[in-house]
Write a protein that holds these residues in place. Structure first.
Motif, PDB file in Angstrom:
ATOM      1  N   GLU A  30      -8.045   4.187  -0.459  1.00 25.04           N
ATOM      2  CA  GLU A  30      -8.436   4.216   0.959  1.00 25.04           C
ATOM      3  C   GLU A  30      -8.548   5.656   1.469  1.00 25.04           C
ATOM      4  OE1 GLU A  30      -6.280   1.396   3.276  1.00 25.04           O
ATOM      5  OE2 GLU A  30      -6.148   2.719   5.017  1.00 25.04           O
ATOM      6  N   GLU A  31      -9.569   5.904   2.255  1.00 26.93           N
ATOM      7  CA  GLU A  31      -9.824   7.213   2.860  1.00 26.93           C
ATOM      8  C   GLU A  31      -9.477   8.357   1.909  1.00 26.93           C
ATOM      9  OE1 GLU A  31      -7.922   7.253   6.770  1.00 26.93           O
ATOM     10  OE2 GLU A  31      -9.860   6.728   7.621  1.00 26.93           O
TER      11      GLU A  31
ATOM     12  N   ASN B 220      -5.516   9.125   3.423  1.00 28.59           N
ATOM     13  CA  ASN B 220      -5.743   9.544   4.814  1.00 28.59           C
ATOM     14  C   ASN B 220      -6.632  10.785   4.915  1.00 28.59           C
ATOM     15  OD1 ASN B 220      -2.881   8.006   4.943  1.00 28.59           O
ATOM     16  ND2 ASN B 220      -3.973   7.775   6.880  1.00 28.59           N
TER      17      ASN B 220
ATOM     18  N   LYS C  39       0.864  -1.204   0.000  1.00 27.71           N
ATOM     19  CA  LYS C  39       0.000   0.000   0.000  1.00 27.71           C
ATOM     20  C   LYS C  39       0.889   1.239   0.000  1.00 27.71           C
ATOM     21  CE  LYS C  39      -2.762   1.271   3.527  1.00 27.71           C
ATOM     22  NZ  LYS C  39      -3.804   0.898   4.492  1.00 27.71           N
TER      23      LYS C  39
ATOM     24  N   LYS D 135       1.074   5.435   0.263  1.00 25.45           N
ATOM     25  CA  LYS D 135       0.385   6.647   0.686  1.00 25.45           C
ATOM     26  C   LYS D 135       0.387   7.679  -0.436  1.00 25.45           C
ATOM     27  CE  LYS D 135      -0.350   5.350   4.984  1.00 25.45           C
ATOM     28  NZ  LYS D 135      -1.675   5.310   5.645  1.00 25.45           N
TER      29      LYS D 135
ATOM     30  N   ASP E 227      -3.660   5.142  -0.291  1.00 22.52           N
ATOM     31  CA  ASP E 227      -4.314   5.661   0.915  1.00 22.52           C
ATOM     32  C   ASP E 227      -4.032   7.158   1.030  1.00 22.52           C
ATOM     33  OD1 ASP E 227      -5.294   6.199   3.430  1.00 22.52           O
ATOM     34  OD2 ASP E 227      -4.116   4.657   4.467  1.00 22.52           O
TER      35      ASP E 227
ATOM     36  N   HIS F 178      -7.875  -2.254   9.757  1.00 15.11           N
ATOM     37  CA  HIS F 178      -6.774  -1.318   9.927  1.00 15.11           C
ATOM     38  C   HIS F 178      -5.804  -1.900  10.965  1.00 15.11           C
ATOM     39  CE1 HIS F 178      -5.377   2.619  11.956  1.00 15.11           C
ATOM     40  NE2 HIS F 178      -4.737   2.538  10.815  1.00 15.11           N
TER      41      HIS F 178
ATOM     42  N   GLU G 250     -11.187   3.086   9.165  1.00 17.30           N
ATOM     43  CA  GLU G 250     -10.274   3.111  10.307  1.00 17.30           C
ATOM     44  C   GLU G 250     -10.562   4.260  11.260  1.00 17.30           C
ATOM     45  OE1 GLU G 250      -6.601   3.713   7.850  1.00 17.30           O
ATOM     46  OE2 GLU G 250      -6.169   5.252   9.322  1.00 17.30           O
TER      47      GLU G 250
HETATM   48 MG   LIG Z   1      -5.212   3.976   6.276  1.00 24.65          MG
END
Ligand SMILES: [Mg+2]
Length: 372
Positions: free
Chosen positions: A229-230, A205, A172, A174, A203, A305, A255
């Motif tokens: 993700e998010e 966040n 994964k 970021k 992701d 998570h 999460e």
């Molecule tokens: Mg995350």
């Protein structure tokens, strides 16, 4: 198994790597904020939530355990999970001041400690107490190679090492730069290096807004992204539902959600494809099971998570039938009797009685903090 003592604790454990950042957080330590619970028959259980090692807010969590929950727990049967969860979570004065946030993180720590106690009492690992393992091999994906603070060169090298040396088939990365084109370039470079067979999730966040996400997804269409993700603010059901409708990249989130009600809102709106509960934010194992069952009923995979660095989630993912894969971040593995361990991309199935939440004595000696 009557409860005879409830003793909160705070550990600030240094990361195994240097300080790291995603789009919204920068940390140097992981906070393990929780409670030890002792019973009259001599058993000791541990449960904790995960924080960014911010001592003032960590002390609010331990104060909630010490001052609000401990008096409600003393003398109770530790194996009455649902009844005790309801006693704490639905206490009229406590639900008035917090159905989420500090009180729920504290609730998670208590609930996990009670499940740890029940599994120790039965002499089996938690996954066995809950009903047995659904699979021989729980696959891990590696997040620790993909921090936003890593240079592109380090990101590529770490991704290659995870795949070629450590045996991961899933990683994964970021994302969430102010200029999303930088993220596209980094992802293109990783994809080129690791090849088409590796599953790459991303992701953000919670960093971006809907127009940014839509433009990004259009540009990322050919990168075979496993999930996004998010992508946006954690509680924004409508925007996630719009993104889920309008792009081909699956949406993952959860999460930062505290309750089964929050998950129901996202699931019923069609705003999530991969459900990501965190046992340390959801009010423990008891509420996690409700969310996993909700996902199962909606035929959605559960990919927790790594909020407590995976230990309890390893048990839950080996057991619950909605489970798919599980996040791996190795930050705190040196500080527990049976930490989450991965070999060739597969989580080792826990063997010791309990929930794998018992810290080593030296963790308290070296990294324990005053409760204030
Ligand atoms: Mg995350």
């Amino acid at each position: 198994m009557k409860i005879s003592a409830v003793e909160p604790f705070i550990l600030h454990l240094p990361l195994t790597s240097d300080s790291i950042s995603d789009s919204t957080h920068s940390i140097t330590h992981w906070g393990v904020v929780g409670t030890k619970i002792t019973t009259t028959d001599g058993l000791v259980g541990y449960g904790f939530t995960g924080t960014h090692a911010h001592l003032p807010s960590d002390r609010l969590i331990t104060a909630c355990i010490r001052d609000c929950y401990a008096p409600l727990l003393m003398g109770e049967d530790a194996s009455d999970h649902q009844r005790l969860w309801t006693k704490l979570a639905r206490h009229p004065a406590l639900q008035w001041v917090g159905r989420a946030g500090i009180t729920h993180l504290a609730l998670a720590a208590v609930d996990v400690a009670l499940w740890d106690l029940s599994a120790k009492k039965a002499g089996v690992p938690l996954w066995s107490l809950l009903g047995g393992a659904r699979t021989e091999k729980l696959e891990a994906y590696n997040t620790d190679i993909g921090w936003l603070s890593f240079s592109t060169k380090a990101l590529i090298a770490g991704s290659a090492r995870a795949v070629e040396q450590d045996g991961f088939t899933r990683i994964k990365i970021k994302v969430g730069h102010d200029d999303p084109n930088i993220d596209i370039e980094r992802l293109e470079a990783v994809r080129k290096r690791v090849g088409g067979a590796v599953r790459i999730a991303i992701d953000a966040n919670g960093k971006w807004d809907l127009p940014t996400c839509q433009r990004f997804c259009a540009r990322a269409r050919d990168l075979d992204i496993y999930w996004f993700e998010e992508p946006m603010w954690y509680d924004d059901v409508a925007s996630h539902a719009a993104l889920a409708r309008n792009t081909s990249i699956p949406v993952a989130l959860g999460e930062q959600l505290y309750t089964v009600d929050a998950f129901r809102s996202f699931i019923s709106a069609g705003a999530v494809h991969y459900v990501q509960p965190d046992v340390t934010r959801l009010g423990g194992v008891t509420e996690y099971i409700q969310v996993a069952d909700l996902a199962l009923a909606n035929r959605l995979p559960v990919v927790p998570h790594a909020g407590e660095m995976s230990q309890v989630h390893v048990h839950l993912s080996y057991w619950h039938p909605a489970s798919a894969i599980l996040e791996y971040i190795p930050w705190i593995k040196d500080h527990f009797h049976e930490p989450a361990n991965v070999e060739s991309g597969i989580f080792r199935r826990p063997q010791q009685p309990g929930a794998s939440t018992t810290p080593l004595p030296q963790a308290f000696e070296r990294y324990g903090k005053s409760l204030g």
